[in-house]
Design an enzyme around this catalytic site. Sequence first.
Site, PDB file in Angstrom:
ATOM      1  N   LYS A 172      -7.133  -0.103  14.942  1.00 53.04           N
ATOM      2  CA  LYS A 172      -7.452   0.833  13.854  1.00 53.04           C
ATOM      3  C   LYS A 172      -8.558   1.778  14.310  1.00 53.04           C
ATOM      4  O   LYS A 172      -9.468   1.348  15.037  1.00 53.04           O
ATOM      5  CB  LYS A 172      -7.897   0.080  12.602  1.00 53.04           C
ATOM      6  CG  LYS A 172      -6.752  -0.675  11.929  1.00 53.04           C
ATOM      7  CD  LYS A 172      -7.116  -1.163  10.541  1.00 53.04           C
ATOM      8  CE  LYS A 172      -5.928  -1.924   9.966  1.00 53.04           C
ATOM      9  NZ  LYS A 172      -6.058  -2.265   8.544  1.00 53.04           N
TER      10      LYS A 172
ATOM     11  N   GLU B  46      -4.536   4.465   1.249  1.00 55.49           N
ATOM     12  CA  GLU B  46      -5.018   3.245   0.586  1.00 55.49           C
ATOM     13  C   GLU B  46      -6.428   3.402   0.008  1.00 55.49           C
ATOM     14  O   GLU B  46      -6.672   3.052  -1.142  1.00 55.49           O
ATOM     15  CB  GLU B  46      -4.976   2.087   1.589  1.00 55.49           C
ATOM     16  CG  GLU B  46      -5.493   0.789   1.013  1.00 55.49           C
ATOM     17  CD  GLU B  46      -5.350  -0.374   1.981  1.00 55.49           C
ATOM     18  OE1 GLU B  46      -4.811  -0.183   3.089  1.00 55.49           O
ATOM     19  OE2 GLU B  46      -5.791  -1.485   1.634  1.00 55.49           O
TER      20      GLU B  46
ATOM     21  N   ASN C 149       2.766  -7.537   7.640  1.00 54.83           N
ATOM     22  CA  ASN C 149       2.724  -8.859   7.006  1.00 54.83           C
ATOM     23  C   ASN C 149       4.179  -9.288   6.848  1.00 54.83           C
ATOM     24  O   ASN C 149       4.887  -8.777   5.979  1.00 54.83           O
ATOM     25  CB  ASN C 149       2.051  -8.795   5.633  1.00 54.83           C
ATOM     26  CG  ASN C 149       0.568  -8.499   5.755  1.00 54.83           C
ATOM     27  OD1 ASN C 149      -0.080  -8.900   6.723  1.00 54.83           O
ATOM     28  ND2 ASN C 149       0.015  -7.783   4.789  1.00 54.83           N
TER      29      ASN C 149
ATOM     30  N   ARG D 162       0.838  -1.208   0.000  1.00 55.89           N
ATOM     31  CA  ARG D 162       0.000   0.000   0.000  1.00 55.89           C
ATOM     32  C   ARG D 162       0.875   1.261   0.000  1.00 55.89           C
ATOM     33  O   ARG D 162       0.504   2.282   0.602  1.00 55.89           O
ATOM     34  CB  ARG D 162      -0.965   0.027   1.184  1.00 55.89           C
ATOM     35  CG  ARG D 162      -1.760  -1.231   1.391  1.00 55.89           C
ATOM     36  CD  ARG D 162      -2.532  -1.646   0.179  1.00 55.89           C
ATOM     37  NE  ARG D 162      -3.280  -2.892   0.416  1.00 55.89           N
ATOM     38  CZ  ARG D 162      -3.927  -3.543  -0.546  1.00 55.89           C
ATOM     39  NH1 ARG D 162      -3.908  -3.094  -1.782  1.00 55.89           N
ATOM     40  NH2 ARG D 162      -4.575  -4.647  -0.291  1.00 55.89           N
TER      41      ARG D 162
ATOM     42  N   ARG E 275      -1.660  -6.050  17.341  1.00 56.97           N
ATOM     43  CA  ARG E 275      -2.755  -5.437  16.570  1.00 56.97           C
ATOM     44  C   ARG E 275      -4.088  -6.143  16.808  1.00 56.97           C
ATOM     45  O   ARG E 275      -4.149  -7.371  16.911  1.00 56.97           O
ATOM     46  CB  ARG E 275      -2.420  -5.416  15.081  1.00 56.97           C
ATOM     47  CG  ARG E 275      -1.249  -4.497  14.792  1.00 56.97           C
ATOM     48  CD  ARG E 275      -0.885  -4.518  13.330  1.00 56.97           C
ATOM     49  NE  ARG E 275      -1.568  -3.516  12.551  1.00 56.97           N
ATOM     50  CZ  ARG E 275      -2.164  -3.753  11.393  1.00 56.97           C
ATOM     51  NH1 ARG E 275      -2.239  -4.978  10.911  1.00 56.97           N
ATOM     52  NH2 ARG E 275      -2.725  -2.773  10.707  1.00 56.97           N
TER      53      ARG E 275
ATOM     54  N   ASP F 155     -11.709  -0.740   8.122  1.00 56.07           N
ATOM     55  CA  ASP F 155     -10.372  -0.652   7.544  1.00 56.07           C
ATOM     56  C   ASP F 155     -10.121   0.681   6.839  1.00 56.07           C
ATOM     57  O   ASP F 155     -10.035   0.720   5.616  1.00 56.07           O
ATOM     58  CB  ASP F 155     -10.178  -1.815   6.547  1.00 56.07           C
ATOM     59  CG  ASP F 155      -8.715  -2.001   6.173  1.00 56.07           C
ATOM     60  OD1 ASP F 155      -7.864  -1.358   6.806  1.00 56.07           O
ATOM     61  OD2 ASP F 155      -8.434  -2.776   5.247  1.00 56.07           O
TER      62      ASP F 155
ATOM     63  N   GLU G 244      -5.633 -11.964   8.364  1.00 53.05           N
ATOM     64  CA  GLU G 244      -5.364 -12.005   6.923  1.00 53.05           C
ATOM     65  C   GLU G 244      -4.235 -12.976   6.586  1.00 53.05           C
ATOM     66  O   GLU G 244      -3.330 -12.672   5.807  1.00 53.05           O
ATOM     67  CB  GLU G 244      -5.058 -10.595   6.396  1.00 53.05           C
ATOM     68  CG  GLU G 244      -6.226  -9.635   6.635  1.00 53.05           C
ATOM     69  CD  GLU G 244      -6.048  -8.248   6.031  1.00 53.05           C
ATOM     70  OE1 GLU G 244      -4.906  -7.804   5.871  1.00 53.05           O
ATOM     71  OE2 GLU G 244      -7.072  -7.619   5.729  1.00 53.05           O
TER      72      GLU G 244
ATOM     73  N   GLU H 196      -4.643   3.591  15.726  1.00 53.95           N
ATOM     74  CA  GLU H 196      -3.866   3.485  14.487  1.00 53.95           C
ATOM     75  C   GLU H 196      -4.545   4.268  13.368  1.00 53.95           C
ATOM     76  O   GLU H 196      -5.716   4.032  13.044  1.00 53.95           O
ATOM     77  CB  GLU H 196      -3.741   2.003  14.099  1.00 53.95           C
ATOM     78  CG  GLU H 196      -2.957   1.753  12.822  1.00 53.95           C
ATOM     79  CD  GLU H 196      -2.844   0.262  12.460  1.00 53.95           C
ATOM     80  OE1 GLU H 196      -3.054  -0.608  13.333  1.00 53.95           O
ATOM     81  OE2 GLU H 196      -2.548  -0.030  11.284  1.00 53.95           O
TER      82      GLU H 196
ATOM     83  N   LYS I   1       1.084  -8.619  13.933  1.00 55.30           N
ATOM     84  CA  LYS I   1      -0.218  -8.857  13.295  1.00 55.30           C
ATOM     85  C   LYS I   1      -0.406 -10.375  13.341  1.00 55.30           C
ATOM     86  O   LYS I   1       0.283 -11.113  12.618  1.00 55.30           O
ATOM     87  CB  LYS I   1      -0.180  -8.336  11.853  1.00 55.30           C
ATOM     88  CG  LYS I   1      -1.400  -8.688  11.008  1.00 55.30           C
ATOM     89  CD  LYS I   1      -1.317  -8.022   9.623  1.00 55.30           C
ATOM     90  CE  LYS I   1      -2.462  -8.443   8.722  1.00 55.30           C
ATOM     91  NZ  LYS I   1      -2.451  -7.756   7.415  1.00 55.30           N
TER      92      LYS I   1
HETATM   93  C1  GCV Z   1      -0.561  -4.604   5.791  1.00 57.60           C
HETATM   94  C2  GCV Z   1      -5.675  -3.787   4.823  1.00 57.60           C
HETATM   95  C3  GCV Z   1      -4.691  -3.632   3.703  1.00 57.60           C
HETATM   96  C4  GCV Z   1      -3.525  -4.594   3.846  1.00 57.60           C
HETATM   97  C5  GCV Z   1      -2.874  -4.360   5.211  1.00 57.60           C
HETATM   98  C6  GCV Z   1      -3.946  -4.593   6.273  1.00 57.60           C
HETATM   99  C7  GCV Z   1      -3.416  -4.370   7.684  1.00 57.60           C
HETATM  100  O1  GCV Z   1      -6.334  -5.009   4.726  1.00 57.60           O
HETATM  101  O2  GCV Z   1      -5.336  -3.810   2.482  1.00 57.60           O
HETATM  102  O3  GCV Z   1      -2.617  -4.361   2.809  1.00 57.60           O
HETATM  103  O4  GCV Z   1      -1.779  -5.208   5.405  1.00 57.60           O
HETATM  104  O5  GCV Z   1      -5.017  -3.708   6.069  1.00 57.60           O
HETATM  105  O6  GCV Z   1      -3.638  -3.285   8.210  1.00 57.60           O
HETATM  106  O7  GCV Z   1      -2.788  -5.260   8.231  1.00 57.60           O
END
Ligand code: GCV
Length: 596
Positions: A297, A330, A140, A98, A256, A302, A223, A324, A219
């Site tokens: 967040k 994004e 990630n 991103r 997170r 998101d 995901e 956050e 994290k």
């Molecule tokens: C780093 C969203 C974004 C992902 C990001 C995720 C997060 O889903 O699309 O790219 O991953 O948030 O905050 O972990």
Amino acid sequence: MSAGVHPAWLGSAVLGDDVVLTRDPRCGLGAEAYTIARSGGVTTVVAEDEAGLMYGSFHALRLQDDLEAQTHRPFVARRMMQHWDNVFVHPVMGQVERGYSGGSLFWEDGALTDDPDRVGDYARLLASVGINSVSLNNVNVHAGEARLLTDRIGEVAVLAARFRQYHIRVYLSVSFAAPMLVGGLDTADPADERVQAWWATATQRVYAAIPDFGGYIVKADSEGQPGPFAYGRTHAEGANLLAAALAPFGGEVYWRAFVYNHRQDWRDRTTDRARAAYDHFTPLDGEFAPNVILQVKHGPIDFQPREPVSPVLLSMPATRLAVEFQATQEYTGQQRHVCYLPPMWSAVLSTVADRVDAVVTVSNAGDDRYWTNHPLAQANLYAAGRLAWDPTLDPTALLDEWIARTFPPAAAGTVHELMRDSWAVYERYTSPLGVGFMVHPGDHYGPDVDGYEYSRWGTYHFADRDGVGVDRTTATGTGYTAQYPEPLASQYESRATCPDELLLFFHHVPYTHVLHSGVTVIQHIYDTHFAGAEAVSEMVSRWSDLPPSAVGEDLHARVSDRLREQHRSALEWRDQINTYFYRKSGIPDTKARRIY
Ligand code: GCV
């Protein structure tokens, strides 16, 4: 990496003889605080520690007029910029996940970049707005990046030395499965003594290389990232495992709360992604170690252009919390659209400031010549730091502060007009009334109304021929409104009191529902989309009226180019959204404008 253009707010000016700095360890101001005064052309700064003197010096560079003595201290001790930088170019996400500002400031094609001066400039830039911590890599964490914690820690030490000059501590994102990925174990179970010993030794080695290392960002179970659920353990058990390894060195874990089912069946109307973080984490309130900070967040989904504040931030009194934000745009135009976000952040902070221990922002900077691709996106980086220092600062005043440090007076009015309401403008031509996620899947740029409607990601708008929106009420919907304390729970539960801008986030309503503004939902959609696109065309003209010499040819051309794209994109948004809802509802625009 290209040479940088140094904005004035970076503090490239040197303090002159007219600034007197005094470090007084007994002044009682506290860490990082300073007192500043200016009279007779002389500025005096007093602080207890070096960091306070540095922040006072940056303030001195901003000062123009005489000033009675004022004391400034940060409202939270932890003010962090987080990077989603990869060491190795990711096949889908690229060098920076991103990231819209070119490559990483730290890594290039698998190796540390060879431009340490640029990192030093970035450190100075962050310090000048009050940031005191930075995490260097993507949350990630892929196999290659996991090695930053072990055999590549030397590279982190090189970067830490650059940041240390400006009193910034570095942090790493780590994989919960690191004991397996880079440790050779067959498990990452927090209850396994070998796992505990592995984290203790790995952390000891990190501190041997970087004595002032800040800690880990994690994290987990999110995901596709590994986490404690694989072993039947809670997130508190997972976080406390890393906290125990860090505690002897004073380090902290930012854990997170972005945990939700990303493999949802769109047919399942009972699962609500907005509920997930609260459902997972509030039962664990009070179970986290003292050096764990739960990073939440600001909204429950998101980083959409409009979301309510996350109820997690209002509901965990026995847990240390970080809010956050996302400066990398994004979902807000990807640094091709002007979108000044501080009014959004400031509204969130006005609700949660007294509940958080840390303010975290996902950085929008890269190796781009202007740092942020769109030169005007620098203002988001600037204000992210300033608001983390003092959440009561007025976003418009901060915009003007940034403009005054960045542009000559001849350009100030134009830039101000272009930017001040740019978040509201963006909101007008994109997804309406808080419903969110009508973006193109994957890259998240541009309109695609049904792009996520039948997907596994849990982000739906449920538009049909009669109406649109997500019923998150307790009476008839997913029960999400009950996650809020009063008076918010009741306010969001009732259509009569729910604010217009969040109506479709909380309610599924007919297109003919009349908003507090007095117009129907469908007419609001048409009106705002025509108005939003029109506002962008005014922005284009306003900028083209500014002589290039007022800001420099190169910068002028860069902004013109981005504005042209914003205009093209806004027209596309306008036409797709209006056409989609016209075709669904069959209700014409009362003003008979062109809809396809
Ligand atoms: C780093 C969203 C974004 C992902 C990001 C995720 C997060 O889903 O699309 O790219 O991953 O948030 O905050 O972990």
